[in-house]
Scaffold this active site. Sequence first.
Site, PDB file in Angstrom:
ATOM      1  CG  ASP A  10      -0.255  -0.080   2.540  1.00 52.08           C
ATOM      2  OD1 ASP A  10       0.965  -0.313   2.560  1.00 52.08           O
ATOM      3  OD2 ASP A  10      -0.935   0.060   3.569  1.00 52.08           O
TER       4      ASP A  10
ATOM      5  CD  GLU B 149       7.256  -0.293  11.945  1.00 52.21           C
ATOM      6  OE1 GLU B 149       6.426   0.034  11.084  1.00 52.21           O
ATOM      7  OE2 GLU B 149       6.984  -0.382  13.167  1.00 52.21           O
TER       8      GLU B 149
END
Length: 304
Positions: free
Chosen positions: A168, A254
């Site tokens: 995306d 992350e």
Amino acid sequence: MKSVFFSRFFILLPWVLIVIIMIDIDSKRAIRAPAAGRTGRAQRTARTGAPGTGGTQNQTALPVIYAITPTYTRPVQKAELIRLAHAFRQVPRFHWIVVEDSTTRTELVARFLARCGVPYTHLHVFTPRRFKRTGMPRATEQRNVALTWLRQHRSKRDAGVVFFADDDNTYSLELFEEMRSTRGVSVWPVGFVGGRAYERPLVSGGKVVGWYTGWRPDRTFATDMAGFAVNLQVILANPRAQFKRRGSQPGMQESDFLKQITKVTELEPKANNCTRVLVWHTRTEKPHLANEPKHRKDTVVIEV
């Protein structure tokens, strides 16, 4: 009689010369036209190579970029993958690892990859339903399966860079030129994340010293999944490094992953010391399908 002939001859002579000159000019243009086409193709080829590599001649010396893309079945899935393929197809020395959130490889994705023109590996792993609740980290299993594949199929002899390319996002081709020189872990800005126009690492003296972010600035690595790349050898040298399912909060994957393989002081700023946005979290709008019939009415089955 002769005088009449010569008078007409001299009247027609300039027009004859003009016609001859025009024919000669057209013939020269026709000869040059194919050469111009070849030059255009050569220029396009040169642009796809990294700076200083001499176009396609030395591309085999470039580290391979391994782009890991988790994906799942939804109305816009094929459209998203096609958009990515148009960009990835232009990047030399590129290997696309597509991982489906599915119990099997779906026919739609398999057909698409077979025709996409990008070197690829097609994997799949199903996310348990208990991990699909709202607010839980996404694509954890898919990214970890891709890391496992790299560790099983690549060795210390292989030069490469690993990048997590969600489907995306929108990617500038410059981004791949920037990340290819990654020695450890490199970072750069990302557009449209954290409730801001962009987030980025703050750089001073060529080192990352902080983060410009609109969400959880207390994160050790306050970056988006699209905001970093890792040298393949770092992945291989840290066989236990993976994205955590347990104990990791949404938006923290992350940072939790990077803590296992590097330190903030070791990060390599890219994109002009992290002052240029080369990737955007665009998130394709969900299509409006309120008028789609529950039961198929069309007599033809069409893949969307």
